[in-house]
Design an enzyme around this catalytic site. Structure first.
Site, mmCIF file in Angstrom:
data_model
loop_
_atom_site.group_PDB
_atom_site.id
_atom_site.type_symbol
_atom_site.label_atom_id
_atom_site.label_comp_id
_atom_site.label_asym_id
_atom_site.label_seq_id
_atom_site.Cartn_x
_atom_site.Cartn_y
_atom_site.Cartn_z
ATOM 1 N N LYS A 206 0.749 -1.248 0.165
ATOM 2 C CA LYS A 206 0.343 0.051 0.032
ATOM 3 C C LYS A 206 0.961 1.408 -0.124
ATOM 4 O O LYS A 206 0.586 2.054 -0.770
ATOM 5 C CB LYS A 206 -1.078 0.160 1.131
ATOM 6 C CG LYS A 206 -1.706 1.418 1.575
ATOM 7 C CD LYS A 206 -2.576 1.772 0.499
ATOM 8 C CE LYS A 206 -2.700 3.138 0.312
ATOM 9 N NZ LYS A 206 -4.073 3.817 0.704
ATOM 10 N N CYS A 260 -2.748 11.619 1.310
ATOM 11 C CA CYS A 260 -2.134 10.244 1.168
ATOM 12 C C CYS A 260 -0.662 10.194 0.438
ATOM 13 O O CYS A 260 0.388 10.238 0.950
ATOM 14 C CB CYS A 260 -2.899 9.130 0.401
ATOM 15 S SG CYS A 260 -4.526 9.266 0.827
#
Ligand code: SAJ
Length: 419
Positions: A206, A260
């Site tokens: 991720k 992010c």
């Protein structure tokens, strides 16, 4: 039947809320928990705080299916934790405190043999270091068999519902039966491939996904700066290169925002500082983009002898187009640079924001555009396309190369020279 399973989502933000709605819409019995009482009250008043295509329909379906919201933890077979994971400013390592607190909170009421799934993005090893010991301790003291898994979220703001339903998912667990159970659970909500791996691999993959994107954007931003310095058109070069079947350079722009891409890659730089030079430089290139925009603003001001800052406007405050999220927004970074350099905020406007987040923000577009001579386009909201005519008497600095030149009085791009 798996849909008889009860799911409790902990954290009803950008990820947790859509996730609870998709599970509920598929017939699971879902309870959403959040420590923020405002969020709960709003949801119970049937007010949806996130604006995403298709989310309203999911909300209605979920309400019909009996979804519940409260600040309490419910009795469930699966607990899905979707809370923020910022970095620690000084070290850039992940700050696991939100997850740790969420886990400690849920352990007060957890069902004995349930599975706890972490969706929040974490740096590799976080679950083993900070979470697993808490669970093991609980299990040994209470004679329970709580299990842990990681299912890092992947949905992109702006297209969340579609991506929830179709994205491939990475499921990490370190025991085969838990892995199968959680993989089967996620297979109920997505038509995408379910990849089974370890917790560590799920954590790492991720963070690497977001790092890849940050590095790719930094490369395009470097090309932009090279074009500005050495007098070539980087947009044309990127367009040509991307016709190669194995090349996909992303778009240069005024900076990288959101919760992010500018944050998660720092986790690996924080943990492995000696071996992440490329990632570190990429993050620094992206972080320097608002300053590059400021250099262009100063040049244009000089060229056109613009002295009155009140006649300059900044269009777009969110971190990217067509979302109403201002976290880590390059526009806000630029405005604070401007405040320091020019001693005052410019006028600003954003079509997605219905309430003021800044003092000099104008909520009405006509009032904004009529009051300025020079506009800096920071976000390529599709609202621009419906209002192109309004720029015909403006000096425009278009940081996305989005507005065709003929719609402006004069248009500047970030690829123009600043020397
Ligand atoms: N940006 C550019 N150039 C581009 C693309 C984006 O400058 O070509 C900028 C955007 O304007 C924005 C920032 O980058 O400021 C991030 O936008 P984004 O659309 O790339 O990503 P996010 O932050 O909205 O969502 C990302 C996604 N990750 C990847 O695409 C690898 C999403 O799938 C993740 O779920 C999310 O991060 C997350 O939570 O990790």
């Amino acid at each position: 039947m798996l849909t008889n399973s009860k799911i409790n989502i902990i954290g009803l933000g950008y990820i947790g809320l859509p996730t609870s709605l998709i599970f509920s819409s598929k017939g699971f019995s879902v309870h959403g928990s959040d420590i923020n009482i405002n969020i709960i009250e709003n949801l119970n008043k049937r007010y949806l705080p996130i604006n995403e295509i298709g989310l309203d329909e999911l909300f209605k379906l979920s309400i019909n299916n009996g979804i519940t919201f409260s600040s309490e933890i419910a009795n469930a077979d699966f607990y899905i934790v979707a809370v923020p994971t910022p970095y620690i400013a000084k070290t850039k390592k992940v700050d696991p405190s939100f997850i740790v607190n969420a886990i400690k909170g849920l352990l007060k009421k957890v069902k004995a043999n349930s599975v706890i799934i972490i969706e929040s993005t974490v740096s590799p090893g976080t679950i083993k270091t900070y979470i697993a010991p808490i669970i093991e301790d609980y299990n040994s003291k209470n004679n329970t068999f709580l299990k842990l898994a990681h299912a890092p979220e992947r949905i992109i703001p702006g297209n969340m519902v579609y991506e929830l339903k179709t994205n491939s998912r990475t499921i990490g667990a370190d025991e085969p039966d838990v892995l199968d159970k959680v993989a089967n659970l996620y297979a109920q909500i997505t038509s995408g491939k379910i990849v089974k791996t370890s917790i560590y691999n799920a954590e790492l993959s991720k963070v690497i996904e977001n790092t890849f994107r940050a590095v790719n954007i930094a490369f395009s931003n470097e090309l932009l700066k090279l074009g500005s310095k050495y007098n070539f058109d980087p947009y044309e070069i990127i367009k040509i290169c991307n016709l190669h079947p194995r090349v996909k350079i992303l778009n240069p722009g005024p900076g990288v925002g959101g919760h992010c891409i500018p944050i998660d890659p720092w986790f690996i730089v924080g943990d492995w500082p000696l071996h992440t030079q490329l990632t570190k430089i990429a993050l620094e290139i992206n972080e320097a983009m608002p300053d590059f925009v400021l250099k262009h603003i100063n040049k244009i001001k000089k060229l056109h002898n613009i002295k009155d800052n009140a006649r300059i406007g900044l269009y777009g405050l969110t971190y990217k187009e067509n979302v109403d999220d201002i976290r880590e927004s390059p526009s806000l970074q630029l405005l604070s640079l401007i405040e320091n350099a020019l001693g005052g905020y410019l006028k600003s406007f954003d079509p997605t924001l219905k309430n003021k987040v800044l003092e000099n923000q104008v909520l009405n577009f006509e009032e904004f555009i009529d009051g300025i001579d020079f506009v800096i386009i920071m976000v390529k909201h599709s609202h621009l396309l419906q209002n192109l005519q309004k720029f015909s008497n403006k000096i425009v600095l278009d940081s996305h190369n989005f507005i065709p030149m003929q719609y402006t009085k004069i248009r500047y791009l970030l690829s123009d020279s600043i020397d």
